[in-house]
Design an enzyme around this catalytic site. Structure first.
Site, mmCIF file in Angstrom:
data_model
loop_
_atom_site.group_PDB
_atom_site.id
_atom_site.type_symbol
_atom_site.label_atom_id
_atom_site.label_comp_id
_atom_site.label_asym_id
_atom_site.label_seq_id
_atom_site.Cartn_x
_atom_site.Cartn_y
_atom_site.Cartn_z
ATOM 1 N N LYS A 230 -30.816 -50.108 -24.450
ATOM 2 C CA LYS A 230 -31.503 -50.929 -23.447
ATOM 3 C C LYS A 230 -31.897 -52.287 -24.014
ATOM 4 O O LYS A 230 -31.678 -53.329 -23.375
ATOM 5 C CB LYS A 230 -32.755 -50.211 -22.940
ATOM 6 N N ASN A 231 -32.458 -52.300 -25.204
ATOM 7 C CA ASN A 231 -32.985 -53.545 -25.757
ATOM 8 C C ASN A 231 -31.896 -54.479 -26.264
ATOM 9 O O ASN A 231 -32.191 -55.613 -26.656
ATOM 10 C CB ASN A 231 -33.979 -53.240 -26.880
ATOM 11 N N ARG B 170 -40.788 -57.087 -18.928
ATOM 12 C CA ARG B 170 -41.083 -58.152 -19.879
ATOM 13 C C ARG B 170 -39.835 -58.939 -20.274
ATOM 14 O O ARG B 170 -39.891 -60.151 -20.496
ATOM 15 C CB ARG B 170 -41.707 -57.517 -21.133
ATOM 16 N N CYS C 279 -44.778 -53.141 -19.696
ATOM 17 C CA CYS C 279 -45.738 -52.130 -20.112
ATOM 18 C C CYS C 279 -47.047 -52.761 -20.599
ATOM 19 O O CYS C 279 -47.040 -53.801 -21.260
ATOM 20 C CB CYS C 279 -45.153 -51.289 -21.251
ATOM 21 N N ARG D 288 -48.366 -59.718 -25.641
ATOM 22 C CA ARG D 288 -47.051 -60.160 -26.095
ATOM 23 C C ARG D 288 -46.846 -61.565 -25.538
ATOM 24 O O ARG D 288 -46.099 -61.774 -24.595
ATOM 25 C CB ARG D 288 -45.967 -59.188 -25.605
ATOM 26 N N ASP E 236 -41.450 -48.576 -31.227
ATOM 27 C CA ASP E 236 -40.976 -47.802 -30.085
ATOM 28 C C ASP E 236 -40.776 -46.321 -30.402
ATOM 29 O O ASP E 236 -40.485 -45.532 -29.497
ATOM 30 C CB ASP E 236 -39.655 -48.381 -29.546
ATOM 31 N N VAL F 138 -47.974 -53.303 -34.738
ATOM 32 C CA VAL F 138 -47.231 -54.265 -33.930
ATOM 33 C C VAL F 138 -47.980 -54.607 -32.650
ATOM 34 O O VAL F 138 -48.194 -55.777 -32.328
ATOM 35 C CB VAL F 138 -45.820 -53.734 -33.620
ATOM 36 N N ARG G 149 -37.301 -46.599 -16.937
ATOM 37 C CA ARG G 149 -37.018 -47.950 -17.426
ATOM 38 C C ARG G 149 -36.228 -47.923 -18.715
ATOM 39 O O ARG G 149 -35.553 -48.912 -19.041
ATOM 40 C CB ARG G 149 -38.327 -48.723 -17.648
#
Length: 422
Positions: free
Chosen positions: A22-23, A93, A117, A122, A306, A328, A398
């Site tokens: 996904k990322n 995001r 989220c 961020r 994550d 983080v 998601r």
């Protein structure tokens, strides 16, 4: 609102196929804005964030076609809008990633401040400062970022903090800038590397990706791409943790073990036997209870934030005590209260949670608060006695493709309940 019902007690066993990351998919989809030529992306998972990204691109005039074998065709040759509206941006995001490529190619972009989220601050300041260094004129008004530039100019960009999406936005913008751009303190995540490799396939001149200094020599235009995205290391890690928690034995195929060193080391510390090949990972717990592990999240190549929630769930039923530190995001322990509802013994201390493993968890109704917390609660349900119901599972959709189907193939008793079900 749909929910997921899990009846715990069965070890995960068998083979599971890992979806595309996904990322990595999201920024590469946005990279199609950089060229007038057709693009094709393969290995695209069916996820809510992907659907939202495609809707956003379509709103701008990108022609999107869905092909076989998880491929998506993209043609941004006839853009008719340079605006990313709040209605499409508020849930994701990564929508901010249209800013850099849209500005670089068209000279203008108007992008709503993004949502996503609720896991901590961020800020988009790093994105905006980087684009400003490339010569963009930027203002923020009424919840929208307005950016203009006749043509971006190469520059030295020093990021105050490691940021994945910030690095990606500046990287994409720099490919069409005049001159050389050097991005220092750049993110080194595999997904950033994958985006850079895709951009290189389009004709971009990029070096240093995968290190903390990326150099980009800008060009006038880019070609289209035909590219396959890398496997999702977080999805693979989630299934492996599930197998470790349940004492199971699984094989994850279409995986990328070289991107998962920090995760695999911690699974071995927990007592799992790990074997890997070029594109597969095997984990065998041989029915044993995992050992507690200490976790401290950090940018890649450190332990990924994550995966923090999933290992917090593992420690909850492990032998011994583990300390999980979140370095983080400052608000990423919302799953702790839900795990405590199952009987987990946890204590929050600042940016850490001290987890004392218990013999067993007991099923209960739970509320998901974000994407990775959703996965954590599902994993906890796999080992809890009785039934666990996870509400607000739109979060999990998601980032996980058909998670109940994939876990079901591994032997889990799991199914989705419709909104009206009791």
């Amino acid at each position: 609102m749909a929910r997921i019902l899990i009846t715990g007690g069965r070890p995960l066993e068998g083979t599971v196929e890992v979806s595309g990351a996904k990322n990595a998919v999201l920024p590469i989809l946005m990279a199609s804005l950089l060229t007038e030529q057709p693009c094709r992306l393969k290995g695209v998972p069916h996820l809510k964030d992907v659907t939202t990204s495609i809707e956003l691109l379509g709103h701008m005039g990108v022609e999107v076609s869905l092909g076989d074998h998880f491929s998506v065709g993209l043609d941004a040759g006839r853009l008719h809008a340079q605006v990313a509206p709040y209605e499409l941006v508020k849930t994701m995001r990564a929508s901010i990633l249209v800013l850099g490529p849209l500005l670089a190619r068209t000279g203008y972009a108007r992008v709503s401040l993004p949502g996503g989220c609720a896991i901590g601050a961020r800020p988009v300041d790093l994105h905006l400062n980087g684009l400003s260094a490339l010569g963009a004129k930027i203002s923020v008004e009424s919840g929208y970022i307005n950016a203009r530039a006749d043509r971006l100019q190469g520059a030295r960009v020093v990021l105050d903090k490691v940021t994945v999406t910030g690095t990606e936005n500046i990287l994409m913008a720099a490919t069409l800038a005049e001159g050389v751009t050097i991005i220092e303190n750049a993110a080194q995540e595999p997904e950033v590397v994958d985006l850079a490799e895709c951009l290189i396939s389009m004709g971009a001149q990029i070096s240093g990706h995968g290190t903390n200094t990326i150099t980009v020599e800008g060009c006038r235009e880019l070609e289209g791409f035909d590219y396959k995205v890398l496997p999702d290391r977080i999805e693979a890690g989630t299934f492996l943790v599930g197998a470790a928690m349940t004492g199971g034995c699984i094989r994850a195929v279409n995986a990328a073990p070289k991107t998962m060193d920090a995760i695999l080391v911690k699974l071995e510390d927990a007592g799992a036997r790990i074997n890997t090949g070029d594109d597969w990972i095997e984990l065998d717990m041989a029915g044993r209870r995992p050992r507690a592990v200490n976790i401290a999240t950090a940018p890649y190549p450190g332990f990924p934030t994550d995966m923090q929630a999933q290992f917090t769930a593992l420690d909850s039923i492990a032998e011994g005590t583990g300390v999980v530190r979140e370095n983080v995001f400052e608000n990423r322990f919302m799953h702790v209260l839900e795990l405590q509802r199952l009987g987990a013994d946890m204590r929050l201390e600042g940016n850490a949670v001290i987890v004392r493993g218990v013999d067993h968890l007991t099923g209960a109704p739970l509320m998901a608060t974000d994407l990775r917390a959703s996965a954590c609660l599902v994993l906890a349900g796999l080992v809890a006695r009785g039934d666990t119901i996870v509400d607000r599972v739109y979060h999990i959709d998601r980032g996980y493709e058909n998670i109940e189907e994939k876990l079901g193939q591994l032997g889990a008793r799991i199914r989705r309940l419709p909104a009206a079900a009791a």
